[in-house]
Design an enzyme around this catalytic site. Sequence first.
Site, PDB file in Angstrom:
ATOM      1  N   PHE A 162      40.489  38.098  40.069  1.00 17.57           N
ATOM      2  CA  PHE A 162      40.918  38.822  38.882  1.00 17.57           C
ATOM      3  C   PHE A 162      40.957  40.323  39.161  1.00 17.57           C
ATOM      4  O   PHE A 162      40.048  40.869  39.790  1.00 17.57           O
ATOM      5  CB  PHE A 162      39.939  38.618  37.718  1.00 17.57           C
ATOM      6  CG  PHE A 162      39.775  37.203  37.248  1.00 17.57           C
ATOM      7  CD1 PHE A 162      40.586  36.678  36.258  1.00 17.57           C
ATOM      8  CD2 PHE A 162      38.769  36.404  37.774  1.00 17.57           C
ATOM      9  CE1 PHE A 162      40.415  35.381  35.807  1.00 17.57           C
ATOM     10  CE2 PHE A 162      38.590  35.097  37.329  1.00 17.57           C
ATOM     11  CZ  PHE A 162      39.416  34.590  36.340  1.00 17.57           C
ATOM     12  N   ASP A 163      41.964  40.989  38.641  1.00 18.17           N
ATOM     13  CA  ASP A 163      41.911  42.434  38.489  1.00 18.17           C
ATOM     14  C   ASP A 163      40.930  42.738  37.352  1.00 18.17           C
ATOM     15  O   ASP A 163      40.560  41.847  36.576  1.00 18.17           O
ATOM     16  CB  ASP A 163      43.315  42.959  38.171  1.00 18.17           C
ATOM     17  CG  ASP A 163      43.330  44.455  37.924  1.00 18.17           C
ATOM     18  OD1 ASP A 163      42.625  45.188  38.645  1.00 18.17           O
ATOM     19  OD2 ASP A 163      44.055  44.885  37.009  1.00 18.17           O
ATOM     20  N   GLY A 164      40.527  43.996  37.244  1.00 23.05           N
ATOM     21  CA  GLY A 164      39.561  44.367  36.215  1.00 23.05           C
ATOM     22  C   GLY A 164      40.206  44.871  34.941  1.00 23.05           C
ATOM     23  O   GLY A 164      40.385  44.134  33.963  1.00 23.05           O
ATOM     24  N   PHE A 274      45.181  37.220  39.286  1.00 20.63           N
ATOM     25  CA  PHE A 274      45.708  37.726  38.022  1.00 20.63           C
ATOM     26  C   PHE A 274      45.609  39.246  37.994  1.00 20.63           C
ATOM     27  O   PHE A 274      44.543  39.811  38.240  1.00 20.63           O
ATOM     28  CB  PHE A 274      44.921  37.144  36.840  1.00 20.63           C
ATOM     29  CG  PHE A 274      44.988  35.651  36.732  1.00 20.63           C
ATOM     30  CD1 PHE A 274      46.140  35.010  36.315  1.00 20.63           C
ATOM     31  CD2 PHE A 274      43.881  34.869  37.044  1.00 20.63           C
ATOM     32  CE1 PHE A 274      46.204  33.626  36.210  1.00 20.63           C
ATOM     33  CE2 PHE A 274      43.923  33.487  36.936  1.00 20.63           C
ATOM     34  CZ  PHE A 274      45.089  32.868  36.521  1.00 20.63           C
ATOM     35  N   ASP A 276      47.572  42.961  35.974  1.00 20.26           N
ATOM     36  CA  ASP A 276      48.516  43.450  34.967  1.00 20.26           C
ATOM     37  C   ASP A 276      49.579  44.350  35.569  1.00 20.26           C
ATOM     38  O   ASP A 276      50.532  44.718  34.874  1.00 20.26           O
ATOM     39  CB  ASP A 276      47.761  44.212  33.866  1.00 20.26           C
ATOM     40  CG  ASP A 276      47.167  45.525  34.377  1.00 20.26           C
ATOM     41  OD1 ASP A 276      47.518  46.596  33.858  1.00 20.26           O
ATOM     42  OD2 ASP A 276      46.347  45.476  35.312  1.00 20.26           O
TER      43      ASP A 276
END
Length: 300
Positions: A162-164, A274, A276
């Site tokens: 995951f991105d943060g 994932f 954004d």
Amino acid sequence: MPFDLTDKLVIGISSRALFDLETENAIYEQQGVERYRQWQLEHEDAPLGFGTAGPLVKALLGLNALSPGRQLVEVVLMSRNSPDTGLRVFNSIEHHGLPITRAAFSGGKPIASYLHAFKVDLFLSRSEEDVQAGINAGIAAARLYAPPANPCHAQDQIRIAFDGDAVLFSHESEAIYKAQGLAAFEAHERAHRLEAMQEGPFARLLKLLAALQKQFPAERCPVRIAIVTARSSPAHARVVHTLRNWDVSVDEAFFLGGVSKHEVLAAFGAHIFFDDQTVHLDTAAPLVASGHVPWRQNTP
């Protein structure tokens, strides 16, 4: 007897995310729905190969076999196909031996309104419209890129990265960075390092995965989680304090400070990543299955 979905990790997946339907999608877009329907009927018994999320879904469903007497994961097919054209997809599910028995076929209508009805925790699709609607409805959702040309996912574990900011955490800090620059971002994060960030669209999913990990002995856990973020010191401290506040421990974390993410993701062996920001996803997608997480839009 009613089937309870509330105690399971529920993955909602579109047919095009699960299987390779790019030829069929091109026929639909270029020749129309009737030719698409005819094609699907003509090829009804021709199994489809896996799409971007196929290996991940197969691996997640395999967790149920590791936990006798309790189903941990449920996958629901959520498709804009009609039941008629969707029969090929179910034939392909059977061909691949996937224990998927539940489905929603919306006949061309948006699928997002059914996500809450199926208690979906994660929705994966190739449709930008359906994913945005899922995010707007408060559900973790990602628009998948095409399958990686040279997949690097691990074979011994399910590995999820995951991105943060704007994924696990709210986009508040990222908005400061975009509006005021790096120095303002670092000053803000240093001043608030002991304060937990607000939850982002994938925070609940992270917590569910952390709870799922606890169903297995730590030394033999089949699921591994990583955070791969552009943050670096001193902004890393707030990530650590936020995870402590959530009572979540991730297995690995990479604070890259602007270093490209794709090589780290390949070394980690992510089944899916994932983020954004498309700048990171464009380089990661050829190596690991990747999903774009849009920002939530205000709806009337």
